[in-house]
Design a protein around this motif. Structure first.
Motif, short mmCIF file in Angstrom:
data_model
loop_
_atom_site.label_atom_id
_atom_site.label_comp_id
_atom_site.label_asym_id
_atom_site.label_seq_id
_atom_site.Cartn_x
_atom_site.Cartn_y
_atom_site.Cartn_z
N ASN A 33 1.34 -10.85 -16.76
CA ASN A 33 2.26 -10.09 -17.79
C ASN A 33 1.47 -9.16 -18.84
OD1 ASN A 33 4.98 -10.56 -17.10
ND2 ASN A 33 5.05 -12.71 -17.76
N SER A 34 0.31 -9.14 -18.82
CA SER A 34 -0.61 -8.33 -19.77
C SER A 34 -0.43 -6.81 -19.33
CB SER A 34 -1.88 -8.61 -19.70
OG SER A 34 -2.52 -8.26 -18.34
N THR A 35 0.22 -6.51 -18.13
CA THR A 35 0.58 -5.18 -17.62
C THR A 35 2.27 -5.16 -17.31
OG1 THR A 35 0.25 -3.66 -15.76
CG2 THR A 35 -0.29 -5.86 -15.35
N PRO A 36 2.77 -4.26 -18.02
CA PRO A 36 4.27 -4.12 -17.77
C PRO A 36 4.44 -3.93 -16.22
CG PRO A 36 3.12 -2.01 -18.92
CD PRO A 36 2.15 -2.95 -18.87
N LEU A 37 3.59 -3.39 -15.41
CA LEU A 37 3.83 -3.16 -14.17
C LEU A 37 4.14 -4.24 -13.16
CD1 LEU A 37 0.61 -0.96 -13.02
CD2 LEU A 37 3.01 -0.24 -13.05
N PHE A 38 3.71 -5.56 -13.84
CA PHE A 38 4.16 -6.89 -13.29
C PHE A 38 5.78 -6.81 -13.04
CE2 PHE A 38 4.44 -11.58 -13.12
CZ PHE A 38 3.87 -11.58 -12.04
N ALA A 39 6.09 -6.66 -14.26
CA ALA A 39 7.75 -6.93 -14.02
C ALA A 39 8.26 -5.71 -13.62
CB ALA A 39 8.20 -7.10 -15.73
N ALA A 40 7.81 -4.36 -13.87
CA ALA A 40 8.55 -3.19 -13.62
C ALA A 40 8.50 -3.08 -12.16
CB ALA A 40 7.57 -2.01 -14.09
N LYS A 41 7.39 -3.62 -11.37
CA LYS A 41 7.12 -3.25 -9.79
C LYS A 41 7.86 -4.29 -8.96
CE LYS A 41 5.46 0.76 -10.28
NZ LYS A 41 6.15 1.89 -9.87
N GLU A 68 -11.41 -7.41 -6.29
CA GLU A 68 -11.25 -6.95 -4.90
C GLU A 68 -10.38 -7.73 -3.95
OE1 GLU A 68 -12.45 -3.92 -3.95
OE2 GLU A 68 -12.95 -3.81 -5.87
N GLY A 69 -10.37 -9.23 -4.13
CA GLY A 69 -9.67 -10.04 -3.17
C GLY A 69 -8.40 -9.74 -3.44
N ILE A 70 -8.15 -9.73 -4.79
CA ILE A 70 -6.84 -9.55 -5.05
C ILE A 70 -6.07 -8.40 -4.79
CG2 ILE A 70 -4.95 -9.71 -7.08
CD1 ILE A 70 -6.94 -11.59 -8.58
N LYS A 71 -6.67 -7.20 -5.04
CA LYS A 71 -6.33 -5.68 -4.57
C LYS A 71 -5.98 -5.96 -3.04
CE LYS A 71 -8.83 -2.38 -6.27
NZ LYS A 71 -10.01 -1.70 -6.66
N ARG A 72 -6.93 -6.60 -2.28
CA ARG A 72 -6.64 -6.52 -0.89
C ARG A 72 -5.24 -7.36 -0.44
NH1 ARG A 72 -9.81 -7.11 4.08
NH2 ARG A 72 -8.59 -8.38 5.21
N THR A 73 -4.93 -8.35 -1.30
CA THR A 73 -3.86 -9.20 -0.89
C THR A 73 -2.61 -8.45 -1.35
OG1 THR A 73 -5.00 -10.98 -1.54
CG2 THR A 73 -2.59 -11.35 -1.47
N LYS A 88 0.91 -1.05 -0.03
CA LYS A 88 -0.02 0.04 -0.03
C LYS A 88 0.90 1.28 -0.04
CE LYS A 88 -1.00 -0.24 4.86
NZ LYS A 88 0.07 0.44 5.78
N ASP A 89 2.09 1.38 0.55
CA ASP A 89 2.95 2.22 0.51
C ASP A 89 3.87 2.45 -0.80
OD1 ASP A 89 1.59 2.82 2.81
OD2 ASP A 89 3.36 1.75 4.11
N ILE A 90 4.08 1.23 -1.53
CA ILE A 90 5.02 1.23 -2.47
C ILE A 90 4.30 1.55 -3.96
CG2 ILE A 90 6.40 -0.35 -3.77
CD1 ILE A 90 6.56 -1.89 -1.05
N LEU A 91 2.78 1.14 -4.02
CA LEU A 91 2.20 1.10 -5.32
C LEU A 91 1.02 2.14 -5.05
CD1 LEU A 91 1.92 -2.62 -6.34
CD2 LEU A 91 3.70 -0.92 -7.12
N SER A 92 0.78 2.72 -6.01
CA SER A 92 -0.60 3.72 -6.10
C SER A 92 -1.99 2.88 -6.25
CB SER A 92 -0.50 4.84 -7.16
OG SER A 92 -0.69 3.95 -8.39
N ALA A 122 -4.78 -1.98 -11.65
CA ALA A 122 -4.24 -2.68 -12.88
C ALA A 122 -3.63 -3.91 -12.75
CB ALA A 122 -3.32 -1.47 -13.59
N LEU A 123 -2.92 -4.03 -11.77
CA LEU A 123 -2.16 -5.41 -11.61
C LEU A 123 -3.42 -6.44 -10.95
CD1 LEU A 123 0.94 -4.52 -9.50
CD2 LEU A 123 0.81 -5.76 -11.56
N ALA A 124 -4.03 -6.04 -10.09
CA ALA A 124 -5.25 -6.97 -9.68
C ALA A 124 -6.04 -7.48 -11.03
CB ALA A 124 -6.19 -6.17 -8.57
N ASN A 125 -6.31 -6.51 -11.80
CA ASN A 125 -7.10 -6.96 -13.05
C ASN A 125 -6.34 -7.77 -13.89
OD1 ASN A 125 -10.14 -5.82 -13.26
ND2 ASN A 125 -8.77 -4.07 -12.66
N ALA A 126 -5.10 -7.67 -14.14
CA ALA A 126 -4.42 -8.58 -14.80
C ALA A 126 -4.04 -9.86 -14.42
CB ALA A 126 -2.97 -7.82 -15.21
#
Lengths: 475, 315
Positions: free
Chosen positions: B195-203, B249-254, B174-178, B184-188
């Protein structure tokens, strides 16, 4: 006569009847005379069938006991046939069949079972035969019973009871050997290694035989046996039973030489010689009419016929006849006896069921129990997996492998756990766990019917199917 | 007392009802008297053989000459069961879980007798038959019937999990990612395509979940490309769209609060070591490993060879 008729039906009338009605409560031992004759011979033959009871357990077939009610392994062996508990419904049909045969025979010819086939009658008959051989004829036996105890009496009585006990023991052993291997049983018995249940069975049968057949005798038929009463109510006026022809016999009276032709004409054929009572194993007087104590063994017919021969009268003063006939009513045809026809109908149905059962025993039976918790499992590739517990009962006498296939179910389903043929053990149930995995997108319904089929690798005719369900998520 | 009735020679009890009704003093039949006596004797023997009556003067009870007690009978029954199980248990002791699995007779024994062990020790979290349990946040403990294993589904892996316990770990982001990035990550991830979002590798998600997002079993990191979720299950009462929303929602929470991260809102995924806790013996752990393996999700040592025919049949 007038007074009696008036009182008949009143309460005291019953007491009056009681006065001359002999109720056998076992106060006096019945010592029946043994007399040769037609029915005696028949009885000897029918009772000899019980030799099978003693001998059949020693019969071997393919190295095993030919007829064995194997309780420990829950199997019934009859020569080549093995019946497992799953086919036990045939036993209920068999019991129905036997009961109906008893009913039908009783309604046609009265208590044939009691008189000729019942083990109580047979054992009692043998035991009194032994008594007759050791203690002498009925007069001698009655004398011995009241005689003071001396060496001779003690010797005779102990020999008699010893032989009775020996037969009782053999009865207990023979009974047991129908349920366990006979030779094995004897081996364990002589080494005193029977299990507790074996000793209890033996003791029960030993004491049962000794007390019922040697001591209680006809008291069992009179006061203990339910079948005596049940069969008693199954006879009707069309049933043939040993009966005294009262029209011909009465008025009874001793034969007097002095009476002359006139006197004889007034008299009935019954000379009141009491031979029919003397030979009766249950001590009834058949001239009182059909009664509970009469086991319809026909021995009084033999006795009476032999007397009729001596006095120069025709046979059949006591004979097998129906009450209708005795009373001069026309005999009805068999088809006018609907009760018997109903019995025969049920016999045929039960017999048909048993024949069907025996011809459709099959060599293999399959039961599939789907796992209920969980009903299905989601897998990582999105497919759905169901778990089934297979129970394969191999009824043959050898192990063999089976293949598992399925019909119906879901498109592109895969059976897991039966890639190679599975080994089933003979004579018992073998369990397997089988999974069926199906692609999630192909599952159209929450519950899809599926039929499993197992088939022997060696013999395609040995196969069984089971209809069950494939569970998926709600749609 | 006794008085003769006019209709019978048997004496009566002397009492007359309704002018002419009297009781004859006939003896019961002999066999009946014998039966009565035998029953009475049986009662005496029974009372003497078994503990039957209290002795208030000495404050105890009559123990019976047979020495029977309910505890003794129970122990004898237990002994009978132990005798049947003993030969299997003796063989189990020296064997590895894999060897037990290879022996069909022992496997059969374990799958039948393991139910009690599992019910006592595992079912509290994993549910009866390993169907998983739920709390308000979602799936509390993993389902053991499926083919997805965070720490491996081979018999040795399952055995190691029971023996040593497992503890998941994922830091709170929560303090690292907006919030937008987490969304975006949770939806992917929910679509099974991290890997459909570049954030997965970038973050840095790949550090634990692998470059392809399939997880690393040595770390216990989840496979994010399959259809099984550690903390979420499909709710049959909701439709697909609603289920998808719930999953995101669940993934976002995790992602936001992590797993065992110390954050009070984070996921909890802890399995104790049953060896250290001293709750289970070595043999019992082995039995449970085989039992769990047999739920249907166990993976054999040579997955490629085993999967080939199944895949062929599927086509």
């Amino acid at each position: 006569m007038e007074i009696e008729r008036k009182e008949a039906g009143s309460v005291t009338g019953i007491y009056q009847e009681l006065e001359h009605w002999n109720v056998n409560t076992g106060a006096k031992t019945i010592h029946a005379k043994r007399m040769p004759g037609f029915f005696r011979t028949i009885k000897n033959y029918t009772q000899a069938l019980y030799l099978l009871f003693f001998l059949v357990p020693y019969l071997r077939w393919n190295g095993k006991q030919a007829i064995l009610f194997d309780i420990t392994n829950s199997q019934f062996h009859f020569f080549n046939l093995t019946v497992l508990p799953q086919d036990i419904w045939m036993l209920s049909l068999l019991l129905l069949l036997l009961a109906m045969v008893l009913f039908a025979v009783t309604s046609v010819a009265s208590r044939v079972w009691c008189g000729y086939f019942c083990f109580q009658t047979a054992w009692t008959d043998w035991f009194t035969w032994i008594e007759d051989k050791i203690e002498g004829n009925p007069q001698a036996r009655r004398k011995l019973d009241v005689a003071p105890w001396n060496v001779g009496k003690i010797w005779k009585k102990s020999i008699k009871h010893f032989i009775w006990m020996l037969i009782s023991l053999l009865t207990g052993i023979s009974f047991s050997t129908w349920f366990v291997d006979a030779y094995d049983y004897w081996n364990k018995l002589v080494h005193f290694q029977l299990p507790l249940v074996g000793w209890v069975t033996l003791a029960t049968l030993f004491f049962g035989t000794y007390i019922l057949a040697a001591l209680l005798r006809e008291q069992v038929c009179m006061w203990m046996c339910p079948y005596a009463r049940i069969q008693g109510v199954m006879t009707d006026s069309q049933t043939i039973l040993p009966a005294y022809d009262f029209r011909r016999g009465e008025p009874r009276g001793k034969l007097h030489r002095k009476a002359g032709e006139e006197g004889r004409a007034a008299q009935g054929d019954c000379i009141d010689c009491y031979q029919c009572v003397q030979v009766c194993p249950t001590g009834v007087d058949i001239r009182d009419g059909q009664q509970l104590g009469c086991i319809t063994c026909g021995l009084c017919l033999d006795a009476c016929d032999s007397i009729m021969d001596k006095v120069g009268k025709p046979h059949g003063l006591i004979r097998y006849t129906s009450l209708d006939e005795l009373e001069g009513k026309p005999a009805k045809k068999m088809y006018r006896h609907p009760r018997t026809l109903v019995y025969i109908g049920i016999i045929l149905i039960a017999f048909g069921g048993i024949v069907y059962g025996l011809t459709h025993l099959g060599s293999i039976a399959l039961k599939v129990i789907p796992e209920r918790q969980p009903l299905y499992v989601n897998l990582s590739d999105g497919s759905i997996q169901n778990k089934y517990d297979f129970k394969v009962l191999n009824k043959t006498d050898h192990d063999f492998h089976v293949t598992v296939t399925a019909e119906g179910g879901v498109k592109d389903q895969v059976i897991i756990g039966a890639e190679k043929p599975l080994l089933t053990h003979h004579g018992r149930s073998t369990s397997f766990t089988i999974f069926v995995r199906a692609p999630g997108e192909n599952i159209k319904r929450e519950v899809t019917p599926i039929v499993f089929r197992i088939q022997s690798v060696d013999d395609p005719l040995i196969a069984a199917e089971y209809k069950t369900k494939f569970n998926g998520p709600k749609r | 007392m006794s008085e003769k009735h006019e209709v019978s020679s048997v004496p009566t009890t002397g009492h007359v009802w309704d002018d002419d009704l009297a009781d004859l003093t006939n003896q019961p039949p002999k066999w009946w008297m014998l039966g009565l006596t035998a029953s009475a004797l049986f009662c005496v023997v029974y009372f003497l053989y078994y503990p039957s009556f209290p002795l208030s003067t000495v404050g105890g009870y009559f123990k019976g000459i047979g020495g029977w007690t309910a505890i003794k009978e129970m122990e004898a029954d237990v002994g009978e069961v132990e005798a049947v199980r003993g030969k299997f248990e003796a063989r189990l002791k020296g064997m590895t879980p894999a060897a037990i699995l290879a022996d069909s007779e022992l496997t059969e024994y374990v799958t039948r007798s393991g139910k009690v062990l599992f019910g006592d020790n595992c079912a509290a979290c994993h549910g009866q038959n390993g169907i998983g349990t739920h709390d308000r946040q979602g799936l509390f403990a993993p389902i053991l019937n499926d083919d997805d294993w965070l720490y491996g589904g081979k018999i040795e892996d399952i055995h190691a999990s029971i023996e040593g316990g497992r503890q998941g770990m994922m830091m709170a982001h929560k303090d690292i990612l907006s919030a937008a990035e987490i969304d975006a990550l949770a939806n992917a991830v929910a679509k099974g395509q991290p890997n459909s979002t570049p954030l997965f590798a970038a973050k840095g998600c790949t550090a634990c979940h692998g470059e392809d997002g399939k997880g690393i079993q040595a770390m216990g990191s989840a496979n994010l490309t399959d259809k099984i979720w550690r903390f979420e299950v499909r709710n049959d009462k909701l439709n697909d769209a609603e289920n998808m929303k719930k999953l995101v929602e669940g993934i976002k929470r995790t992602i936001t609060y992590g797993v065992n991260s110390g954050n009070p809102q984070g996921r909890v995924a802890v399995m104790p070591s049953f060896k250290e806790a001293g709750k289970l013996s070595d043999a019992e752990i082995k039995k449970l490993a085989v039992y769990v393996y047999k739920f249907g999700g166990g993976q054999s040592d040579a997955p490629a060879a085993a999967k080939a025919p199944a895949a062929g049949a599927a086509k």
